[in-house]
Design a protein around this motif. Structure first.
Motif, PDB file in Angstrom:
ATOM      1  N   ASN A 151       0.872  -1.169   0.000  1.00 11.01           N
ATOM      2  CA  ASN A 151       0.000   0.000   0.000  1.00 11.01           C
ATOM      3  C   ASN A 151       0.913   1.225   0.000  1.00 11.01           C
ATOM      4  O   ASN A 151       1.965   1.235   0.653  1.00 11.01           O
ATOM      5  N   TYR A 198       1.177   5.645   0.144  1.00 11.03           N
ATOM      6  CA  TYR A 198       0.501   6.812   0.697  1.00 11.03           C
ATOM      7  C   TYR A 198       1.283   8.088   0.359  1.00 11.03           C
ATOM      8  O   TYR A 198       2.517   8.076   0.348  1.00 11.03           O
ATOM      9  N   TYR A 231       1.474  11.997   1.936  1.00 12.13           N
ATOM     10  CA  TYR A 231       1.101  12.914   2.998  1.00 12.13           C
ATOM     11  C   TYR A 231       1.708  14.284   2.698  1.00 12.13           C
ATOM     12  O   TYR A 231       2.757  14.388   2.061  1.00 12.13           O
ATOM     13  N   TYR A 240      -4.019   7.517  -1.103  1.00 11.64           N
ATOM     14  CA  TYR A 240      -3.454   6.210  -0.834  1.00 11.64           C
ATOM     15  C   TYR A 240      -3.856   5.265  -1.949  1.00 11.64           C
ATOM     16  O   TYR A 240      -4.842   5.489  -2.657  1.00 11.64           O
ATOM     17  N   GLY A 298      -2.843  -9.269   8.870  1.00  5.85           N
ATOM     18  CA  GLY A 298      -3.884  -8.270   9.045  1.00  5.85           C
ATOM     19  C   GLY A 298      -3.416  -7.002   9.719  1.00  5.85           C
ATOM     20  O   GLY A 298      -4.201  -6.069   9.911  1.00  5.85           O
ATOM     21  N   ARG A 299      -2.159  -6.942  10.119  1.00  6.73           N
ATOM     22  CA  ARG A 299      -1.635  -5.774  10.805  1.00  6.73           C
ATOM     23  C   ARG A 299      -0.741  -4.985   9.870  1.00  6.73           C
ATOM     24  O   ARG A 299       0.145  -5.550   9.240  1.00  6.73           O
ATOM     25  N   GLU A 300      -0.967  -3.687   9.792  1.00  7.31           N
ATOM     26  CA  GLU A 300      -0.297  -2.858   8.803  1.00  7.31           C
ATOM     27  C   GLU A 300       0.552  -1.801   9.491  1.00  7.31           C
ATOM     28  O   GLU A 300       0.097  -1.112  10.398  1.00  7.31           O
ATOM     29  N   THR A 301       1.798  -1.670   9.032  1.00 12.57           N
ATOM     30  CA  THR A 301       2.715  -0.656   9.552  1.00 12.57           C
ATOM     31  C   THR A 301       3.212   0.181   8.392  1.00 12.57           C
ATOM     32  O   THR A 301       3.631  -0.358   7.368  1.00 12.57           O
ATOM     33  N   GLN A 302       3.189   1.481   8.555  1.00  6.42           N
ATOM     34  CA  GLN A 302       3.659   2.378   7.505  1.00  6.42           C
ATOM     35  C   GLN A 302       5.096   2.810   7.764  1.00  6.42           C
ATOM     36  O   GLN A 302       5.470   3.108   8.895  1.00  6.42           O
ATOM     37  N   TYR A 303       5.864   2.851   6.669  1.00  6.00           N
ATOM     38  CA  TYR A 303       7.256   3.284   6.711  1.00  6.00           C
ATOM     39  C   TYR A 303       7.422   4.431   5.728  1.00  6.00           C
ATOM     40  O   TYR A 303       6.950   4.352   4.595  1.00  6.00           O
ATOM     41  N   PHE A 304       8.113   5.468   6.185  1.00  3.47           N
ATOM     42  CA  PHE A 304       8.147   6.716   5.435  1.00  3.47           C
ATOM     43  C   PHE A 304       9.446   6.924   4.671  1.00  3.47           C
ATOM     44  O   PHE A 304      10.523   6.473   5.091  1.00  3.47           O
ATOM     45  N   GLY A 305       9.315   7.640   3.562  1.00  7.51           N
ATOM     46  CA  GLY A 305      10.473   8.056   2.796  1.00  7.51           C
ATOM     47  C   GLY A 305      11.082   9.315   3.380  1.00  7.51           C
ATOM     48  O   GLY A 305      10.599   9.860   4.374  1.00  7.51           O
ATOM     49  N   TYR A 345      -4.832   0.346  16.370  1.00  3.83           N
ATOM     50  CA  TYR A 345      -3.400   0.123  16.355  1.00  3.83           C
ATOM     51  C   TYR A 345      -2.754   1.470  16.687  1.00  3.83           C
ATOM     52  O   TYR A 345      -3.227   2.517  16.262  1.00  3.83           O
ATOM     53  N   PHE A 397       0.906   3.898  17.218  1.00  8.05           N
ATOM     54  CA  PHE A 397       2.280   4.062  16.743  1.00  8.05           C
ATOM     55  C   PHE A 397       2.890   5.339  17.308  1.00  8.05           C
ATOM     56  O   PHE A 397       2.187   6.327  17.546  1.00  8.05           O
ATOM     57  N   TYR A 456       6.170   7.793  16.041  1.00  6.92           N
ATOM     58  CA  TYR A 456       7.206   8.074  15.056  1.00  6.92           C
ATOM     59  C   TYR A 456       8.030   9.262  15.534  1.00  6.92           C
ATOM     60  O   TYR A 456       7.525  10.133  16.258  1.00  6.92           O
ATOM     61  N   GLY A 490      12.408  12.377   6.995  1.00  6.14           N
ATOM     62  CA  GLY A 490      11.157  11.648   7.047  1.00  6.14           C
ATOM     63  C   GLY A 490      10.878  11.153   8.461  1.00  6.14           C
ATOM     64  O   GLY A 490      11.609  11.456   9.400  1.00  6.14           O
ATOM     65  N   LEU A 491       9.811  10.380   8.611  1.00  9.31           N
ATOM     66  CA  LEU A 491       9.431   9.845   9.910  1.00  9.31           C
ATOM     67  C   LEU A 491      10.033   8.454  10.097  1.00  9.31           C
ATOM     68  O   LEU A 491       9.978   7.621   9.184  1.00  9.31           O
ATOM     69  N   LYS A 519       5.329   0.274  18.028  1.00  2.00           N
ATOM     70  CA  LYS A 519       3.938   0.091  17.638  1.00  2.00           C
ATOM     71  C   LYS A 519       3.260  -0.871  18.599  1.00  2.00           C
ATOM     72  O   LYS A 519       3.909  -1.732  19.216  1.00  2.00           O
ATOM     73  N   PHE A 571      -0.109  -3.454  18.663  1.00  2.00           N
ATOM     74  CA  PHE A 571      -1.230  -4.077  17.961  1.00  2.00           C
ATOM     75  C   PHE A 571      -2.155  -4.774  18.946  1.00  2.00           C
ATOM     76  O   PHE A 571      -3.371  -4.631  18.891  1.00  2.00           O
ATOM     77  N   GLY A 628      -5.993   0.415   7.251  1.00  2.00           N
ATOM     78  CA  GLY A 628      -4.607   0.780   7.507  1.00  2.00           C
ATOM     79  C   GLY A 628      -4.280   2.248   7.513  1.00  2.00           C
ATOM     80  O   GLY A 628      -3.133   2.625   7.719  1.00  2.00           O
ATOM     81  N   LEU A 659      -3.654   5.994   8.745  1.00  2.00           N
ATOM     82  CA  LEU A 659      -3.215   6.539  10.019  1.00  2.00           C
ATOM     83  C   LEU A 659      -3.784   7.930  10.247  1.00  2.00           C
ATOM     84  O   LEU A 659      -3.910   8.726   9.309  1.00  2.00           O
TER      85      LEU A 659
END
Lengths: 114, 113
Positions: A32, A34, A36, A49, A99-106, B32, B34, B36, B43-44, B49, B51, B99, B101
């Motif tokens: 996925n 995104y 921002y 997204y 089923g658990r989602e974690t976002q990682y940023f650029g 959930y 988090f 950051y 970036g972040l 986290k 769950f 998902g 945020l």
């Protein structure tokens, strides 16, 4: 391991000019994605997204658009920039595990519209 | 409406002192959660986290956070702050479906020598 790239890092554009910001992810499939925006002194606002190629959801009506021409590429565009489009643009990717989602940023792109 | 509140816009602590950054959320179910961290112009980076399961979560750089359902809080703590911890910290809640945020406005941490 996964990495996320954004370019350019910094951009200064005149009002009314077009915009194209690119984000690519390596080391994963079907993430996925995104976009921002972070205005000065403010939190993060989700703009778009995408859960797959060609699938874009818009969160905020504005003069920006997004496209996902390839699985790991996400592009933010505008036909005519406004002063209010200035800000720090962050791309993020996520992968669902159980089923658990974690976002990682650029690293972000800083855009200044003059 | 779903929201995240970080009551402290700016906090200053002395190096070596303990730290607690507050985060309260409003959400229809257990979200959930988090934390950051963002250094200037960067970036972040994900610190930790939550769950499910153990409500005390350990993260990177010596940070931990505790989920308290009764208080709708997810406060971030560190026993001894280092000068390199100066940055902006964002709390976020994520939907269990979809998902996406929702971020708080952030807390800027300054560290005094």
């Amino acid at each position: 391991s996964q990495t996320i790239h954004q370019w350019p890092a910094t951009l200064v554009q005149p009002v009314g000019s077009p915009l194209s910001l690119e984000c690519t992810v390596e080391g994963t499939s079907n993430p996925n994605l995104y976009w921002y925006r972070q205005a000065a002194g403010r939190g993060l606002q989700l703009l778009f997204y995408s859960v797959g190629i060609g699938q874009i959801s818009s969160e905020v009506p504005q003069n920006l658009s997004a496209s996902r021409p390839q699985d790991r590429q996400f592009i933010l565009s505008s036909k005519k920039l406004l002063l209010s489009d200035s800000g720090f643009y962050l791309c993020a990717w996520s992968l669902k595990v159980g089923g658990r989602e974690t976002q990682y940023f650029g690293p972000g792109t800083r855009l200044l519209v003059l | 409406a779903q929201s995240v509140t970080q009551p402290d816009i700016h906090i200053t602590v002395s190096e070596g002192a303990s730290l607690e950054l507050r985060c309260n959320y409003s959400y229809g179910a257990t979200p959930y959660l988090f934390w950051y961290v963002q250094s200037p112009g960067q970036g972040l980076q994900l610190l930790l986290k939550y769950f499910s399961g153990d409500t005390l979560v350990q993260g990177i750089k010596g940070f931990e956070a505790e989920f308290k359902r009764s208080q709708s809080s997810f406060n971030l703590r560190k026993p001894s702050v280092h000068w390199s911890d100066a940055a902006e910290y964002f709390c976020a809640v994520g939907a269990r479906v979809g998902g996406k945020l929702i971020f708080g406005q952030g807390t800027e941490l300054s560290v005094k020598p």
